[in-house]
Scaffold this active site. Structure first.
Site, PDB file in Angstrom:
ATOM      1  N   HIS A 186      -1.871   2.180  -8.039  1.00 31.26           N
ATOM      2  CA  HIS A 186      -2.789   1.462  -8.840  1.00 31.26           C
ATOM      3  C   HIS A 186      -2.869   2.654 -10.283  1.00 31.26           C
ATOM      4  CE1 HIS A 186      -5.709   4.110  -7.387  1.00 31.26           C
ATOM      5  NE2 HIS A 186      -6.594   3.998  -8.428  1.00 31.26           N
ATOM      6  N   HIS A 198       0.785  -1.326  -0.072  1.00 29.15           N
ATOM      7  CA  HIS A 198      -0.003   0.066   0.105  1.00 29.15           C
ATOM      8  C   HIS A 198       0.806   1.246  -0.093  1.00 29.15           C
ATOM      9  CE1 HIS A 198      -3.695   2.417   0.830  1.00 29.15           C
ATOM     10  NE2 HIS A 198      -2.723   3.206   1.478  1.00 29.15           N
ATOM     11  N   ASN A 223      -3.186   8.002 -12.327  1.00 27.57           N
ATOM     12  CA  ASN A 223      -3.088   9.141 -11.719  1.00 27.57           C
ATOM     13  C   ASN A 223      -2.540   8.833 -10.248  1.00 27.57           C
ATOM     14  OD1 ASN A 223      -4.850  10.145 -13.722  1.00 27.57           O
ATOM     15  ND2 ASN A 223      -6.838   9.461 -12.618  1.00 27.57           N
TER      16      ASN A 223
END
Length: 350
Positions: free
Chosen positions: A171, A118, A158
Site C-alpha cells: 500500500h 497481502h 513506504n
C-alpha cells in the site's frame, strides 16, 4: 476504468478503482461498530526554521505490524471485517483511520491499496495494474487539489519495516497538505535562483539535460521517461524519474507518458530488489511523487518527478540518519552516485 465511491461505517470515504469499466460494486456493507474518527491534529509553525510541523498525538494508538491474518487492508471475509468491505478488489483508496492531517483546515490523508494480495509487492504487479494505480493517483490528486484548504498533494509508498511501515500489505499513502512542503519550497527557491542566473532557464530541464549529456548516472532512458541517480545523491541508491516533457503534476501527463510509465517504473522497482542479490530480503524503499503546489504562481516552473531511494547501503547494513544528517541536514553518502548507477544498470531485466 471504473470508479466506485462509497462510505465506511464511521463515514470515511472508500473508493474502488477497477480496470473493467462494466464492474458494478454495491455500496459498502461495513458491519463494524466504529466510532467517528477523532483526531488531535495541530499544525505548528517553526519560527526558526520556517517549517510547518504536524502534531498528531492520536496516531500513537494506530495499528502496528499485525499478523497477516489480522491485516486491515486485506479483503473482508466472513467473521473478519476489514477496512475493505469486499471479498476482493483491484485498487482501493480510503480515508486514513489514523490521519496525520484531518479537518477542514488541516488537509487529508488517504491510504492506497495496490492489490488485495497481502504477500505481493508493487514490483510484482502487471502493467495494467500499475497503470490503474497511476490512474488512481491522478484522480485523487485532482479531487484533493479541489479542496479549498489543500495546497499540495503528495502520493508516496513506504516499503519495509526498516522504513517504518506499520502494515505489511502492499500500500501507499496520499497526503493533501494545507501548506507547501519545506522540501518543495527549497526546490522552488533553487529554480528561481537558477532562472535569475541563466536568463530564465528552467532548473529541472537543465538538470535532466546535464544528466543525459554526462550519461554516467543515467539508469534508464525510455521514450517518454528518464531515470538517473542524481549527481549529489543523498541516499546509497537513489533514482529520480522524470517525464521527458516537463509537466507540473500527474494531471498534466500526456497519454504517451502514461502508457509507458508502468514498464519503466516496474523495471526500476525490480532492479531495486536485485541490487543486493536475490538471497537478501526485499529492498526497503521510499517512492515519492513530487508535484507542484496548487494555487501557486510558481507551479509552471516546477517539474513533476518521482524520487525512489533505499536506506539499505549494503547487504545487512542500513544508512542511518545520525548526527550530521539529523542534526545539521548534511548528508554523507557511502556509495558514489556513479557506482550506484552502474549497479542499477547491471541488474536490468534480460
Amino acid at each position: 476504468m471504473r470508479k466506485t465511491a462509497t462510505k465506511l461505517a464511521d463515514g470515511r470515504e472508500l473508493i474502488y478503482y477497477d480496470l473493467d469499466g462494466d464492474v458494478i460494486r454495491e455500496p459498502a456493507d461495513d458491519p463494524r461498530p466504529l466510532p467517528p474518527v477523532a483526531t488531535t491534529t495541530e499544525i505548528r509553525h517553526d519560527p526558526v526554521l520556517g517549517d510547518d510541523v504536524v502534531i498528531a498525538s492520536h496516531r500513537q494508538t494506530r495499528t502496528f505490524l499485525p499478523p497477516a491474518e489480522a491485516c486491515p487492508l486485506c479483503p473482508s471475509s466472513p467473521g473478519r471485517p476489514t477496512e475493505i468491505p469486499a471479498s476482493d478488489y483491484e485498487v482501493a483508496v480510503f480515508e486514513n483511520r489514523f490521519p496525520s492531517l484531518a479537518g477542514e483546515a488541516a488537509g487529508r490523508c488517504e491510504v492506497v491499496c495496490f492489490t488485495s494480495d497481502h504477500h505481493a509487492s508493487f514490483a510484482a504487479l502487471g502493467d495494467d495494474r500499475a497503470a490503474l494505480v497511476l490512474a488512481a493517483w491522478t484522480d485523487r490528486t485532482a479531487e484533493l487539489a479541489a479542496l479549498p484548504s489543500v495546497r499540495q498533494v503528495f502520493c508516496f509508498e513506504n516499503r519495509g519495516e526498516e522504513i517504518g511501515v506499520t502494515l505489511g500489505h502492499p500500500h501507499g499513502q496520499i497526503y493533501a497538505y494545507p501548506f507547501v512542503a519545506p522540501r518543495t519550497e527549497r526546490m522552488l527557491a533553487s529554480a528561481a535562483a537558477h532562472a535569475a542566473r541563466t536568463g530564465g532557464r528552467n532548473l529541472f530541464d537543465d538538470t535532466v539535460a546535464a544528466e543525459h549529456e554526462d550519461g554516467r548516472r543515467v539508469v534508464l532512458a525510455a521514450g517518454h521517461w528518464t531515470a538517473f541517480v542524481p549527481y549529489a545523491a543523498h541516499w546509497p541508491y537513489e533514482v529520480h524519474l522524470y517525464p521527458r516533457r516537463r509537466v507540473p503534476d500527474l494531471l498534466a501527463l500526456d497519454d504517451a507518458a502514461r502508457t509507458e510509465f508502468p514498464q519503466v517504473y516496474l523495471e526500476l522497482l525490480r532492479r531495486f530488489d536485485r541490487i543486493f542479490g536475490t538471497d537478501q530480503p526485499p529492498t526497503p524503499y521510499v517512492s515519492a511523487w513530487h508535484q507542484a503546489p496548487f494555487q501557486d504562481p510558481r507551479r509552471d516552473e516546477f517539474a513533476l518527478h518521482l524520487e525512489l531511494f533505499t536506506v539499505r547501503r549494503a547487504p545487512g547494513k542500513l544508512k542511518f540518519l545520525a548526527g550530521s544528517e539529523s542534526g545539521m541536514n548534511v548528508f554523507i553518502n557511502d556509495v558514489p552516485p556513479e557506482t550506484a548507477a552502474e549497479r542499477l544498470r547491471e541488474v536490468a531485466s534480460e
